[in-house]
Write an enzyme that holds these catalytic residues in place. Sequence first.
Site, mmCIF file in Angstrom:
data_model
loop_
_atom_site.group_PDB
_atom_site.id
_atom_site.type_symbol
_atom_site.label_atom_id
_atom_site.label_comp_id
_atom_site.label_asym_id
_atom_site.label_seq_id
_atom_site.Cartn_x
_atom_site.Cartn_y
_atom_site.Cartn_z
ATOM 1 N N ASP A 14 87.383 89.706 56.564
ATOM 2 C CA ASP A 14 87.235 88.398 55.918
ATOM 3 C C ASP A 14 87.097 88.542 54.407
ATOM 4 O O ASP A 14 87.745 87.840 53.629
ATOM 5 C CB ASP A 14 85.985 87.671 56.454
ATOM 6 C CG ASP A 14 86.014 87.523 57.962
ATOM 7 O OD1 ASP A 14 87.079 87.758 58.562
ATOM 8 O OD2 ASP A 14 84.964 87.191 58.539
ATOM 9 N N SER A 56 81.420 81.992 54.721
ATOM 10 C CA SER A 56 80.397 82.896 54.165
ATOM 11 C C SER A 56 81.048 84.010 53.353
ATOM 12 O O SER A 56 80.574 84.352 52.266
ATOM 13 C CB SER A 56 79.494 83.460 55.261
ATOM 14 O OG SER A 56 80.230 84.238 56.163
ATOM 15 N N GLU A 68 92.137 90.575 66.216
ATOM 16 C CA GLU A 68 90.769 90.048 66.199
ATOM 17 C C GLU A 68 89.813 91.086 66.787
ATOM 18 O O GLU A 68 90.115 91.713 67.813
ATOM 19 C CB GLU A 68 90.752 88.762 67.035
ATOM 20 C CG GLU A 68 89.959 87.641 66.447
ATOM 21 C CD GLU A 68 90.481 87.125 65.114
ATOM 22 O OE1 GLU A 68 90.012 87.626 64.069
ATOM 23 O OE2 GLU A 68 91.308 86.222 65.104
ATOM 24 N N HIS A 69 88.676 91.274 66.115
ATOM 25 C CA HIS A 69 87.670 92.266 66.524
ATOM 26 C C HIS A 69 88.238 93.686 66.504
ATOM 27 O O HIS A 69 87.767 94.560 67.223
ATOM 28 C CB HIS A 69 87.083 91.928 67.906
ATOM 29 C CG HIS A 69 86.189 90.711 67.858
ATOM 30 N ND1 HIS A 69 84.851 90.798 67.598
ATOM 31 C CD2 HIS A 69 86.478 89.401 67.982
ATOM 32 C CE1 HIS A 69 84.331 89.561 67.597
ATOM 33 N NE2 HIS A 69 85.310 88.695 67.824
HETATM 34 C C1 GLA Z 1 84.339 87.823 62.001
HETATM 35 C C2 GLA Z 1 84.019 89.074 61.176
HETATM 36 C C3 GLA Z 1 85.267 89.898 60.895
HETATM 37 C C4 GLA Z 1 86.057 90.172 62.170
HETATM 38 C C5 GLA Z 1 86.249 88.874 62.964
HETATM 39 C C6 GLA Z 1 86.871 89.109 64.307
HETATM 40 O O1 GLA Z 1 85.133 86.937 61.255
HETATM 41 O O2 GLA Z 1 83.407 88.727 59.965
HETATM 42 O O3 GLA Z 1 84.914 91.105 60.261
HETATM 43 O O4 GLA Z 1 85.451 91.160 62.946
HETATM 44 O O5 GLA Z 1 85.028 88.184 63.180
HETATM 45 O O6 GLA Z 1 88.153 89.605 64.171
#
Ligand code: GLA
Length: 381
Positions: A168, A124, A31-32
Amino acid sequence: MEQKIKLKFKQLFETEPIMYCAPGRVNLIGEHTDYNEGFVLPAAVDKLIVFAIKPNTIGKFRFFAFDLNEQFETEQNNITKSNVSWANYLLGVIAQFSKEECQVPTFDCVFGGNVPPGAGMSSSAAIEVGMAFAINDVFNFKRSRLQMTQFAQMAEHEYAGVNCGIMDQFASMHGKLNHVIKLDCRSLDYQYFPLNMEKYMLVLVNTGVKHSLASSEYNKRRNECEEGVRLIQKHDSQVRSLRDATLADLDAHKNEMSEVAFRRCSYVIEENERVEAACKALTESDFVAFGQLMYASHQGLSQKYEVSCAELDKLVTIAKSIDGVLGTRMMGGGFGGCTISLVEKQKVSNFENAIFANYKTPDGNKPDVFEVVIGDGARKL
Ligand code: GLA
C-alpha cells in the site's frame, strides 16, 4: 479539497502552508502476497489525502484532522503512541525519521481528503506516505522514495499495530499516471505496466462494511503463513518464504502442518502464480484471461485464505451474473471494504444499475461505486 484544507490551515495557524498530497491505491491482483515476499499489481488512484504543513517555533506538533474536525498536539520530545488513533499515523512517521537520525523540527499540519476510510483503498497508507513525503521535503532530509515508503510501513507496524506488507505504501509513493506497478516484494524491484484500457474500466463497489476485524485477523494470517514456511524449511533450508515454495513442496509436507496452515499457504503460492499470469495477460491485452484470474483470486481469498465476508462474496456473485463483467474479486486486506471489477466500458452504467438493484449496504443504503482513475504517487502540489 486542496483549497478547503489550505483555508482551514490559514484560519487555525494564520500563515501560508506548503501543500502536498498522497493517493489511495487499488490492487488489480496479488492479495496477501506482499508479506510473503511475493508479487503484487497495485496502482495509485485519483483519490487523495491532502496536507497543509508549515514548521513552527513553539516546540509542539499541532495536527488537525479536517474530515473528523479534531485536533491533537504534543511536545517535540514526547513522540509516543497515542490513544488518538488517527494521530498515530502521523506520529509513527515522525518517529521513523528520528530513528534514522533526522530529528524532526516541530510543525503545524492540517490533513484530509477523499480516500474513503475502511474501504480497502489504503487511506491509512496515504496518510503515512503523505506525511513522510511532506516532512522529507519541508526539512530537506533527502531520503529516497523507497526509504520514505519503509518509514510509512514501519509507522503502520509500530503505531497502528498492523504488521502490513509494503504494497500500500509503495503504491501510494510510487504510483504513475495510467500505469500499474508490478512489485517484487522481496527485492523491491518494480516495473510499470501501461494500463491501456480503451474498452474496459475498473470499478470498485464498497460493501459498506468497514474492515474492523482486519488488524487482528491480518496478523493471524501472517503467522499461519510463517508456520507453513517453518515446516517446509525443516526439509529445505533454501525456502525463506512462501515465495520460494511450490505447491509440490507444500503437498510433500501436508501431513506435518495444520489443515489451516496448508490452505493458507496453498492460496499464497497460487496467487503468486496468478500475478505472473495476469502480467502476461496484460502485456497481450488479453482482458478475458485477466478477468478469469480475478475470479480465481477471489475464490482463493474467500475459501482458502478466509479473509472475505458475506457481503464481499455477495457482491462478487452479483457481479458475475452481470453482462459485460470480465472479472471481479475482493480487494485489499479483506473482511469488508471494496470489490474491484473489470467491466466493459459501454456496460458500466448497466453494471452499476444492476449492483444497485441487487445489493444494499448493511445499513440499507446504495453502495458507493468508484470508477477507477489511475493517478500519480505522492507529490508537492
Ligand atoms: C493490506 C495490507 C497490505 C496487503 C493487503 C493484502 O492492505 O496493508 O500490505 O497485505 O492488505 O494484499
